[in-house]
Design a protein around this motif. Structure first.
Motif, short mmCIF file in Angstrom:
data_model
loop_
_atom_site.label_atom_id
_atom_site.label_comp_id
_atom_site.label_asym_id
_atom_site.label_seq_id
_atom_site.Cartn_x
_atom_site.Cartn_y
_atom_site.Cartn_z
N LEU A 76 0.52 -1.23 -0.34
CA LEU A 76 -0.28 0.33 -0.19
C LEU A 76 1.32 0.77 -0.20
O LEU A 76 0.43 2.52 0.31
CB LEU A 76 -0.79 0.02 1.47
CG LEU A 76 -2.28 -1.28 0.84
CD1 LEU A 76 -3.27 -1.00 2.70
CD2 LEU A 76 -2.77 -1.04 0.47
N ALA B 36 -4.98 14.29 -3.57
CA ALA B 36 -4.16 13.68 -2.80
C ALA B 36 -3.69 12.37 -2.04
O ALA B 36 -4.39 11.71 -2.22
CB ALA B 36 -4.70 14.15 -1.22
N THR B 41 -3.95 3.95 2.20
CA THR B 41 -4.71 2.83 2.80
C THR B 41 -5.88 2.51 2.56
O THR B 41 -6.34 1.68 2.07
CB THR B 41 -4.82 2.28 4.41
OG1 THR B 41 -5.47 3.69 4.48
CG2 THR B 41 -3.44 2.33 4.77
N GLY B 110 -9.02 -1.40 10.70
CA GLY B 110 -7.94 -2.60 10.35
C GLY B 110 -7.24 -3.17 11.42
O GLY B 110 -7.70 -3.75 12.28
N ILE B 114 -2.53 -0.79 9.60
CA ILE B 114 -3.37 -0.21 8.72
C ILE B 114 -3.39 1.34 9.40
O ILE B 114 -3.10 2.83 9.26
CB ILE B 114 -4.58 0.16 8.52
CG1 ILE B 114 -4.36 -1.75 7.76
CG2 ILE B 114 -5.64 0.54 8.23
CD1 ILE B 114 -4.37 -1.11 6.36
N ARG B 117 -0.52 3.84 9.35
CA ARG B 117 -0.07 4.74 8.03
C ARG B 117 -1.79 5.58 7.91
O ARG B 117 -1.46 6.83 7.36
CB ARG B 117 -0.48 3.25 6.83
CG ARG B 117 0.12 4.08 5.69
CD ARG B 117 1.87 4.59 5.67
NE ARG B 117 2.45 4.41 4.30
CZ ARG B 117 3.49 5.52 4.28
NH1 ARG B 117 4.29 5.25 5.72
NH2 ARG B 117 4.53 5.58 3.05
N THR B 119 -5.37 7.64 7.91
CA THR B 119 -5.06 9.32 8.27
C THR B 119 -6.43 9.12 8.73
O THR B 119 -7.19 9.06 8.32
CB THR B 119 -3.97 10.02 7.67
OG1 THR B 119 -5.07 10.61 6.54
CG2 THR B 119 -2.92 10.40 7.15
N GLU B 125 -12.12 12.24 4.00
CA GLU B 125 -12.56 12.61 2.81
C GLU B 125 -12.90 11.49 2.19
O GLU B 125 -13.41 11.50 1.28
CB GLU B 125 -11.11 13.25 2.51
CG GLU B 125 -11.39 13.26 1.12
CD GLU B 125 -12.53 14.75 0.76
OE1 GLU B 125 -12.30 15.90 2.05
OE2 GLU B 125 -12.67 15.06 0.26
N ARG B 169 -15.78 19.60 -0.09
CA ARG B 169 -14.19 19.62 -0.24
C ARG B 169 -14.19 20.57 -1.40
O ARG B 169 -14.54 19.71 -2.49
CB ARG B 169 -13.05 19.10 0.30
CG ARG B 169 -11.95 19.45 -0.13
CD ARG B 169 -10.82 18.53 0.11
NE ARG B 169 -11.01 17.51 -1.14
CZ ARG B 169 -10.63 17.25 -1.96
NH1 ARG B 169 -10.20 18.29 -2.39
NH2 ARG B 169 -10.98 16.46 -2.51
N ILE B 201 -14.75 -4.44 8.25
CA ILE B 201 -15.70 -3.14 8.65
C ILE B 201 -16.51 -3.11 9.39
O ILE B 201 -16.93 -4.44 8.81
CB ILE B 201 -15.63 -3.46 6.35
CG1 ILE B 201 -14.51 -3.64 5.90
CG2 ILE B 201 -16.36 -1.65 5.75
CD1 ILE B 201 -13.21 -2.23 5.51
#
Ligand SMILES: Cc1cc2nc3c(=O)[nH]c(=O)nc-3n(C[C@H](O)[C@H](O)[C@H](O)COP(=O)(O)OP(=O)(O)OC[C@H]3O[C@@H](n4cnc5c(N)ncnc54)[C@H](O)[C@@H]3O)c2cc1C
Ligand code: FES
Ligand code: FES
Lengths: 184, 293
Positions: A76, B36, B41, B110, B114, B117, B119, B125, B169, B201
């Protein structure tokens, strides 16, 4: 396995960019296409096939490497994000002739079968050891590392042995669940 | 093969926020907006599945000194930088004390890799109806700080989602930070239900804040996960919770009716609508019991 990256049309390819990072203690300077996955760059360009691909979508942890000291899924990571970082792969955990205490514990407690998940397990467990986490944290912190062979007991026993010994010598007491080679 | 190959994707990597915003503005004017990259992930899963629609990205990893980490404002507000990862916030004991519902959510995203990494800003977003951190932030009345080359504005998270996977946004804006105002820890409740604790999930989830006074609920925020096209507040249910003193049969039925007026969950690959509604109802009752002062 997800292989969309293999369908490269050269005509579409963007120019390479320079990326610098520290890999297993040595400086690296690469000219690479920026969005290529770190996993592919390690295995293909840098000849470090220890890091495995299981799922290609962040689920299995077979591709775990340490980036700036944290376990990360290399499938990833676009390689451009490695600029300025320090990366350690399973090949870099120990010196050439030595084994890392976690690797030693996996040998001793039968923690590997087919071995596809093992590098990722070892990398994540080595991070746990760096963090001085105890055996009670294993099932939670290793939850992102999936194994289809062992049924996990031998892995948990291996990691517990490696975590239980802050002096670096793995616990040599054989435990019932694992064959426990005496040649380690 | 229609999917875009990884080698055909262009990425810029600015090392100052001002340069990043200038690049976004420029690309926007040219009609080719940049997307961006934060923890990747979500984006790399899309790319590895061959599902990428974008060819041009702007990597934010060179902006860590400006957008990384989190800080505490004098009034107890938590400011989460756009590049703050789950593991970074989880390492701060104060975050667990002040915002237990947020750290519980973060700790269940996760698994280890996960969390190291991913955010909070990427979670917001990405606008998934099954997200875990965004609903906790919504229940906590968080706001989103957006910046472009020419403007800065603040949008309450409650007004951020404009439709399925759509946000307020503009393409030339970046999220620079999220801010969470202080909230009493005792009123916070988070629960997610998935197939297992990690790497799952959310099939149905609740992020609630129930404020009690003299034995009754006086204020309620209830955010539902995987119950609609976006994460959303259940306002009829919030109204019905006001005045509740405990859980008896009649109260339970009234809460369920209010919930059904807000939320009509669907059947999909992860779960069934009836199951989601029933489990959500039980989690509402659990929130009442567990936050009771
Ligand atoms: C195996 C696996 C398990 C997961 N489990 C969970 C889970 O349990 N719960 C959950 O909620 N999520 C889960 N996720 C999804 C994902 O990890 C989270 O949504 C994460 O927070 C995304 O953050 P990121 O930094 O990686 O985002 P990225 O992938 O980098 O970006 C996500 C989106 O946000 C945009 N973006 C990012 N930062 C900004 C910014 N500053 N300004 C403007 N746009 C921005 C990107 O362009 C993109 O559209 C999982 C993902 C994987 C691969
Ligand atoms: S190959 Fe990266 S997590 Fe499975
Ligand atoms: S040993 Fe085969 S996947 Fe774990």
């Amino acid at each position: 396995m997800t292989v969309s990256h293999a369908h490269t049309h050269l005509a579409d390819a963007v120019p390479s960019q320079e990326v610098r990072f520290t890999l297993n203690g040595a400086p690296q300077k690469l000219s690479v296409r920026p969005f290529r996955r770190l996993l592919d760059v390690l295995r293909t360009d840098l000849d470090l096939p220890g890091t495995k691909e299981g799922c290609g979508e962040g689920e299995c942890g077979a591709c775990s490497v340490l980036i700036d000291g944290e376990p990360i899924n290399a499938c990833l990571v676009p390689v451009i994000q490695c600029e300025g970082t320090t990366i350690v792969t399973v090949e870099g955990l120990a010196g050439h002739d030595a084994l890392h205490p976690v690797q030693q514990a996996f040998m001793q407690h039968g923690g590997a079968q087919c071995g596809i998940c093992t590098p990722g397990m070892v990398v994540t467990a080595a991070w746990m050891r760096d963090q001085k986490l105890g055996p009670e944290a294993i099932r939670e912190k290793l939850a992102g590392n999936i194994c289809r062979c062992t049924g996990y007991s031998a892995i948990v026993n291996s990691v517990a042995a490696a975590l239980g010994t802050p002096d670096g010598t793995p616990d040599s007491t054989p435990d019932g669940a694992a064959p426990g080679g005496s040649d380690a | 093969m229609s999917a875009i190959a990884h080698s055909a994707v262009a990425v810029t990597r600015p090392t100052a926020l001002s340069a990043a915003l200038a690049q976004l503005a420029d690309a926007h004017v040219r009609g080719a907006p940049l997307r961006a990259l934060a923890g990747c992930t979500d984006v790399l899963v899309e790319a590895n599945h061959g599902g990428l629609k974008h060819r041009s990205f702007i990597d934010l990893s060179g902006l860590k000194s400006e957008l990384g980490g989190h800080s505490w404002l004098p009034d107890g507000t938590l400011r989460i930088g756009a590049l703050c990862t789950y593991s970074a916030l989880l390492a701060d004991p104060r975050a667990h004390e002040a915002f237990p519902m947020l750290t519980q959510a973060a700790g269940l995203v996760g698994a280890t890799q996960i969390q190291a990494r991913g955010t909070f800003a990427g979670n917001v977003e990405n606008a998934s109806p099954a997200a875990d951190a965004a609903p906790a932030l919504l229940a906590l009345d968080a706001v989103v700080h957006l910046q472009s080359a020419s403007s800065a504005r603040t949008v309450p998270l409650s007004q951020y989602y404009t439709g399925y996977r759509a946000t307020a946004r503009r393409p030339d804006e970046l999220i620079v930070a999220l801010e969470v105002p202080p909230a009493p820890a005792g009123e916070q409740f988070f629960r997610k239900v998935g197939t297992r604790a990690f790497q799952a999930i959310t099939k149905v989830g609740i992020s609630a804040r129930l404020r009690w006074h003299e034995g009754a609920i006086v204020d309620a925020r209830v955010v539902a996960t995987s119950m609609a096209a976006t994460i959303c507040r259940a306002t009829h249910l919030e109204n019905a919770l006001r005045g509740v003193r405990g859980v008896d049969g009649a109260t339970s039925q009234a809460l369920r009716r209010a919930q059904d007026a807000d939320l009509r969950p669907i059947d999909d690959v992860r779960s069934q609508g009836d199951y989601r509604a029933e489990v959500f109802h039980r989690m509402v009752l659990q929130a009442v019991r567990e936050t009771r002062a």
